[in-house]
Design an enzyme around this catalytic site. Structure first.
Site, mmCIF file in Angstrom:
data_model
loop_
_atom_site.group_PDB
_atom_site.id
_atom_site.type_symbol
_atom_site.label_atom_id
_atom_site.label_comp_id
_atom_site.label_asym_id
_atom_site.label_seq_id
_atom_site.Cartn_x
_atom_site.Cartn_y
_atom_site.Cartn_z
ATOM 1 N N SER A 1 0.957 -1.157 0.032
ATOM 2 C CA SER A 1 -0.094 -0.031 -0.068
ATOM 3 C C SER A 1 0.918 1.417 0.207
ATOM 4 O O SER A 1 1.931 1.268 0.563
ATOM 5 C CB SER A 1 -0.911 0.087 1.080
ATOM 6 O OG SER A 1 -1.545 1.279 1.426
ATOM 7 N N TYR B 1 -2.608 -0.427 10.408
ATOM 8 C CA TYR B 1 -2.457 -0.945 9.078
ATOM 9 C C TYR B 1 -1.351 -0.520 8.615
ATOM 10 O O TYR B 1 -0.489 -1.065 7.550
ATOM 11 C CB TYR B 1 -3.982 -0.391 8.481
ATOM 12 C CG TYR B 1 -3.736 -0.634 6.872
ATOM 13 C CD1 TYR B 1 -4.382 -1.620 6.332
ATOM 14 C CD2 TYR B 1 -3.650 0.415 5.991
ATOM 15 C CE1 TYR B 1 -4.634 -1.891 5.097
ATOM 16 C CE2 TYR B 1 -3.656 0.060 4.567
ATOM 17 C CZ TYR B 1 -4.284 -1.082 4.209
ATOM 18 O OH TYR B 1 -4.093 -1.054 2.674
ATOM 19 N N LYS C 1 1.760 -2.603 6.561
ATOM 20 C CA LYS C 1 2.364 -2.541 5.218
ATOM 21 C C LYS C 1 3.572 -2.044 4.844
ATOM 22 O O LYS C 1 4.366 -2.721 4.127
ATOM 23 C CB LYS C 1 1.393 -1.341 4.309
ATOM 24 C CG LYS C 1 -0.190 -2.039 4.376
ATOM 25 C CD LYS C 1 -0.216 -3.221 3.537
ATOM 26 C CE LYS C 1 -1.792 -3.526 3.369
ATOM 27 N NZ LYS C 1 -1.685 -4.783 2.258
HETATM 28 P P1 NAP Z 1 -11.372 -6.010 -0.305
HETATM 29 O O1 NAP Z 1 -12.471 -5.597 -1.302
HETATM 30 O O2 NAP Z 1 -11.978 -5.828 0.982
HETATM 31 O O3 NAP Z 1 -11.157 -7.468 -0.585
HETATM 32 C C1 NAP Z 1 -10.397 -8.194 0.580
HETATM 33 C C2 NAP Z 1 -10.191 -9.593 -0.173
HETATM 34 O O4 NAP Z 1 -9.207 -10.172 0.833
HETATM 35 C C3 NAP Z 1 -11.417 -10.578 -0.210
HETATM 36 O O5 NAP Z 1 -11.223 -11.279 -1.308
HETATM 37 C C4 NAP Z 1 -11.176 -11.406 1.290
HETATM 38 O O6 NAP Z 1 -11.923 -12.484 0.856
HETATM 39 C C5 NAP Z 1 -9.795 -11.415 1.118
HETATM 40 N N1 NAP Z 1 -9.478 -11.712 2.608
HETATM 41 C C6 NAP Z 1 -9.672 -11.007 3.875
HETATM 42 N N2 NAP Z 1 -9.098 -11.482 4.856
HETATM 43 C C7 NAP Z 1 -8.905 -12.659 4.454
HETATM 44 C C8 NAP Z 1 -8.104 -13.971 5.149
HETATM 45 N N3 NAP Z 1 -7.915 -13.776 6.538
HETATM 46 N N4 NAP Z 1 -7.569 -14.986 4.409
HETATM 47 C C9 NAP Z 1 -7.824 -15.014 3.001
HETATM 48 N N5 NAP Z 1 -8.519 -14.117 2.234
HETATM 49 C C10 NAP Z 1 -8.862 -12.945 3.100
HETATM 50 O O7 NAP Z 1 -9.963 -5.464 -0.253
HETATM 51 P P2 NAP Z 1 -9.330 -4.688 -1.390
HETATM 52 O O8 NAP Z 1 -9.593 -3.081 -1.490
HETATM 53 O O9 NAP Z 1 -9.353 -5.357 -2.814
HETATM 54 O O10 NAP Z 1 -7.797 -4.785 -0.781
HETATM 55 C C11 NAP Z 1 -6.803 -5.911 -1.281
HETATM 56 C C12 NAP Z 1 -5.523 -5.497 -0.932
HETATM 57 O O11 NAP Z 1 -5.132 -4.363 -1.386
HETATM 58 C C13 NAP Z 1 -5.319 -5.617 0.643
HETATM 59 O O12 NAP Z 1 -4.275 -6.121 0.981
HETATM 60 C C14 NAP Z 1 -5.488 -3.868 0.714
HETATM 61 O O13 NAP Z 1 -4.738 -3.751 2.070
HETATM 62 C C15 NAP Z 1 -4.425 -3.590 -0.368
HETATM 63 N N6 NAP Z 1 -4.841 -2.115 -0.626
HETATM 64 C C16 NAP Z 1 -6.066 -1.636 -0.907
HETATM 65 C C17 NAP Z 1 -6.123 -0.126 -1.081
HETATM 66 C C18 NAP Z 1 -7.591 0.513 -1.323
HETATM 67 O O14 NAP Z 1 -7.803 1.540 -1.447
HETATM 68 N N7 NAP Z 1 -8.530 -0.481 -1.572
HETATM 69 C C19 NAP Z 1 -5.324 0.678 -1.261
HETATM 70 C C20 NAP Z 1 -3.946 0.102 -1.038
HETATM 71 C C21 NAP Z 1 -3.708 -1.345 -0.637
HETATM 72 P P3 NAP Z 1 -13.474 -12.773 1.773
HETATM 73 O O15 NAP Z 1 -14.276 -11.813 1.147
HETATM 74 O O16 NAP Z 1 -13.767 -14.314 1.354
HETATM 75 O O17 NAP Z 1 -13.168 -12.622 3.327
#
Ligand code: NAP
Length: 278
Positions: free
Chosen positions: A160, A174, A178
């Site tokens: 991130s 968080y 990261k």
């Molecule tokens: P999201 O829409 O909430 O999706 C999260 C995914 O992770 C879902 O598929 C969820 O599966 C899975 N997950 C959560 N806990 C888990 C566990 N214990 N074991 C296995 N799978 C798990 O989030 P996102 O925004 O796509 O984020 C994905 C990554 O990008 C994360 O690492 C986040 O920190 C990073 N990120 C996000 C942003 C942003 O602005 N969105 C920015 C920077 C970085 P289930 O639905 O089955 O729980």
């Protein structure tokens, strides 16, 4: 003058051919939705067979697997909680049973907990670190068990922008997770280079996904103030805007890139933020 032996060894061919992932085998944690889903689509569009792993959302993963097959690749969905080492090992074994190898691991699953540092409970701290830091390590280890004997592999971690800057949210835990992920990535790139494994990360800025929804719904003006206003593009990103970086890092086009976090943030980090937490 002929190049010395130590100046060679890179891949040959035209750059777009080197970007192809045709016949490669990939595994995406948290692949059922959001950023993981977009990365899975990008990898499949570039030719890779993809395992879509998630914690609870098997149906969404299965629907995505069906969608990916339209790109002429194979795909399947599986449940694997990244905090459960044996579940991850078993899911990676299924991938190897199906396609005979594992070329690309994408430890992407992550969670956010938005709470002031002074109020954060031990349970919240442990739950977040278990998924975001330990879960990434377990996914890398599960991959390495296959990649080390193969003497080849490629790991791309979803980190991130919050690993690099304080993002305007009360998210000490968080952001720390990261930053830890980025150092873990560098350590593994260093340790596993001798097995021909490259390890890199993508550091996205704010990306529209279900992770952002609760903040946007609860505090629309405040969220706009720190997610959108500081961005030089005046918007948050979309998950598919990360797919190009993932395909690049997963491919032989990036053969000399390892131990790096590529920031994809629409220029968010170029300017000092004009939002201040009160
Ligand atoms: P999201 O829409 O909430 O999706 C999260 C995914 O992770 C879902 O598929 C969820 O599966 C899975 N997950 C959560 N806990 C888990 C566990 N214990 N074991 C296995 N799978 C798990 O989030 P996102 O925004 O796509 O984020 C994905 C990554 O990008 C994360 O690492 C986040 O920190 C990073 N990120 C996000 C942003 C942003 O602005 N969105 C920015 C920077 C970085 P289930 O639905 O089955 O729980």
């Amino acid at each position: 003058m002929a190049a010395p032996a130590w100046a060679g060894g890179g891949p040959e061919g035209a750059v777009l051919d080197r970007m192809s992932l045709k016949g490669k085998s990939a595994f995406v944690t948290g692949g059922s939705r959001g950023i993981g889903k977009a990365l899975a689509i990008g990898l499949a569009q570039a030719g890779a067979n993809v395992t879509i792993a998630s914690r609870t959302t098997l149906q969404e993963g299965q629907a995505l697997a069906t969608e990916l097959k339209q790109y002429g690749v194979d795909a399947f969905a599986i449940l694997a909680d990244v905090t459960n080492r044996s579940a991850l090992d078993a899911a990676v074994s299924e991938t190897v049973n199906r396609w005979g190898k594992l070329d690309i691991m994408v430890p992407n699953a992550g969670i956010g907990i938005d709470v002031n540092a002074e109020d954060m409970t031990e349970e919240q701290w442990d739950r977040l670190m278990d998924v975001n830091l330990k879960g990434v390590f377990f996914a890398c280890q599960a991959a390495a068990k296959v990649m080390i004997p193969q003497n080849k592999g490629n790991i791309i971690i979803t980190s991130s922008l919050s690993a690099h800057v304080v993002n305007g949210d009360p998210q000490a835990c968080y952001n720390t997770s990261k930053a830890g992920v980025n150092m873990l990535m560098k350590c593994l790139a260093y340790e596993w280079a001798r097995f021909n494994i490259r390890v890199n990360a993508i550091s996205p800025g704010f990306i529209y996904s279900e992770m952002l929804d609760p903040y946007l719904a609860a505090f629309p003006e405040k969220a706009h103030g720190y997610m959108v206003a500081p961005s030089v593009q005046n918007r948050v990103g979309t998950p598919d805007e990360l797919a190009g970086a993932a395909v690049y890092l997963a491919s032989d086009a990036s053969s000399y890139t390892t131990g790096q976090a590529i920031v994809v943030d629409g220029g968010y980090s170029l300017t000092p933020g004009n939002y201040r937490l009160r």
